[in-house]
Design a protein around this motif. Sequence first.
Motif, PDB file in Angstrom:
ATOM      1  N   ALA A 127       0.909  -1.020   0.117  1.00 30.93           N
ATOM      2  CA  ALA A 127      -0.118  -0.087  -0.060  1.00 30.93           C
ATOM      3  C   ALA A 127       0.948   1.252   0.063  1.00 30.93           C
ATOM      4  CB  ALA A 127      -0.957  -0.052   1.285  1.00 30.93           C
ATOM      5  N   GLN A 128       1.772   1.291   0.694  1.00 26.67           N
ATOM      6  CA  GLN A 128       2.968   2.572   0.881  1.00 26.67           C
ATOM      7  C   GLN A 128       3.576   2.714  -0.562  1.00 26.67           C
ATOM      8  OE1 GLN A 128       5.902   1.994   3.636  1.00 26.67           O
ATOM      9  NE2 GLN A 128       4.833   2.554   5.482  1.00 26.67           N
ATOM     10  N   ILE A 129       3.942   1.501  -1.081  1.00 29.67           N
ATOM     11  CA  ILE A 129       4.472   1.541  -2.644  1.00 29.67           C
ATOM     12  C   ILE A 129       3.779   2.072  -3.647  1.00 29.67           C
ATOM     13  CG2 ILE A 129       5.758   0.204  -4.457  1.00 29.67           C
ATOM     14  CD1 ILE A 129       7.015  -1.514  -1.897  1.00 29.67           C
ATOM     15  N   ALA A 130       2.456   1.525  -3.569  1.00 30.75           N
ATOM     16  CA  ALA A 130       1.208   1.810  -4.390  1.00 30.75           C
ATOM     17  C   ALA A 130       1.154   3.160  -4.339  1.00 30.75           C
ATOM     18  CB  ALA A 130       0.204   1.201  -4.267  1.00 30.75           C
ATOM     19  N   ALA A 131       0.958   3.856  -3.260  1.00 34.31           N
ATOM     20  CA  ALA A 131       0.753   5.384  -2.968  1.00 34.31           C
ATOM     21  C   ALA A 131       1.841   6.317  -3.302  1.00 34.31           C
ATOM     22  CB  ALA A 131       0.315   5.609  -1.607  1.00 34.31           C
ATOM     23  N   GLU A 160      10.179   4.572  -2.842  1.00 40.11           N
ATOM     24  CA  GLU A 160      10.931   5.631  -1.684  1.00 40.11           C
ATOM     25  C   GLU A 160      10.095   5.679  -0.710  1.00 40.11           C
ATOM     26  OE1 GLU A 160      10.013   6.321  -4.847  1.00 40.11           O
ATOM     27  OE2 GLU A 160      11.986   6.431  -6.002  1.00 40.11           O
ATOM     28  N   ALA A 161       8.827   5.596  -0.585  1.00 38.67           N
ATOM     29  CA  ALA A 161       7.693   5.751   0.413  1.00 38.67           C
ATOM     30  C   ALA A 161       7.889   4.630   1.376  1.00 38.67           C
ATOM     31  CB  ALA A 161       6.379   5.889  -0.203  1.00 38.67           C
ATOM     32  N   ARG A 201       3.895  -3.296  -8.043  1.00 36.97           N
ATOM     33  CA  ARG A 201       4.218  -4.568  -8.177  1.00 36.97           C
ATOM     34  C   ARG A 201       5.079  -4.990  -9.244  1.00 36.97           C
ATOM     35  NH1 ARG A 201       0.358  -9.331  -6.396  1.00 36.97           N
ATOM     36  NH2 ARG A 201       2.197 -10.188  -5.381  1.00 36.97           N
ATOM     37  N   TYR A 202       4.718  -4.642 -10.500  1.00 39.26           N
ATOM     38  CA  TYR A 202       5.732  -4.598 -11.576  1.00 39.26           C
ATOM     39  C   TYR A 202       6.954  -4.143 -11.447  1.00 39.26           C
ATOM     40  CZ  TYR A 202       7.430  -4.431 -16.372  1.00 39.26           C
ATOM     41  OH  TYR A 202       8.386  -4.482 -17.292  1.00 39.26           O
TER      42      TYR A 202
END
Length: 246
Positions: free
Chosen positions: A33-37, A41-42, A118-119
């Motif tokens: 969820a962090q990475i998607a948002a 770097e998040a 994810r990719y």
Amino acid sequence: MPPSASSTPPAAQTPRQRYRAQVQQEVKQAALAQIAAGGIEALSINAIAKTLGMSGPALYKYFRNRDDLLTALISDGYEDAADVTREAARRAADASPRDRLLALAHAFRDWALAQPHRYLLLAGTPAVAYEAPAHTAESARKVLGPFLAVLAEGRPWPAAEPLYGEVRAWVAGTPAVADWAAAYTSVADPVPTLAATILAWTRIHGIVSLEVQGLFANMGHDPATLLTLEIGSLADTAGLGSTATS
């Protein structure tokens, strides 16, 4: 297998093991969820711990560090993508080799577009100073297994001889690759098939990576059409027919 993963079947796990697996899954979901948002770097271990009502040190009981968590996310991503390509192969089982190859390529593209965060974990270096462990290559090969099976039905072509020599050396020095080829094909010499699979993977990633990054914007074409042309061209070169055989 990721160091933090358990190979014990859920039914045979103790309550403590099941609880650990549940928390690990919650940590991974929070990380995605962090990475998607906010991109890779998040990713913040402390922020994940706060989201889950844990302390930072408590979270390290489940993943040793950020790299351990990244490795688990990458392995999971490959396993998920492998499920997609296996299902695409199953659905297209009665189609011609050419159409089966196209179905695999488009299924992978669809997976990547549905979850680009994810990719991107799989397609490049997800973080500074991070290097994926060697065992993730086994997970990556699972994604490519169905491609290997289709391309084994093709033919070698003389122009690829320089690549064949390099792939032959790779197979000779990496027994796991020979085992992988044997699991998906029955060809006597797997080198032409492996080389064709590398070429297919390169073309797919080239198009999908550009699309995921938005670099086809305002270029006036549908990337799906481009993918069909590229993979169709490879299929033609490899001698994969356009009609189903009886």
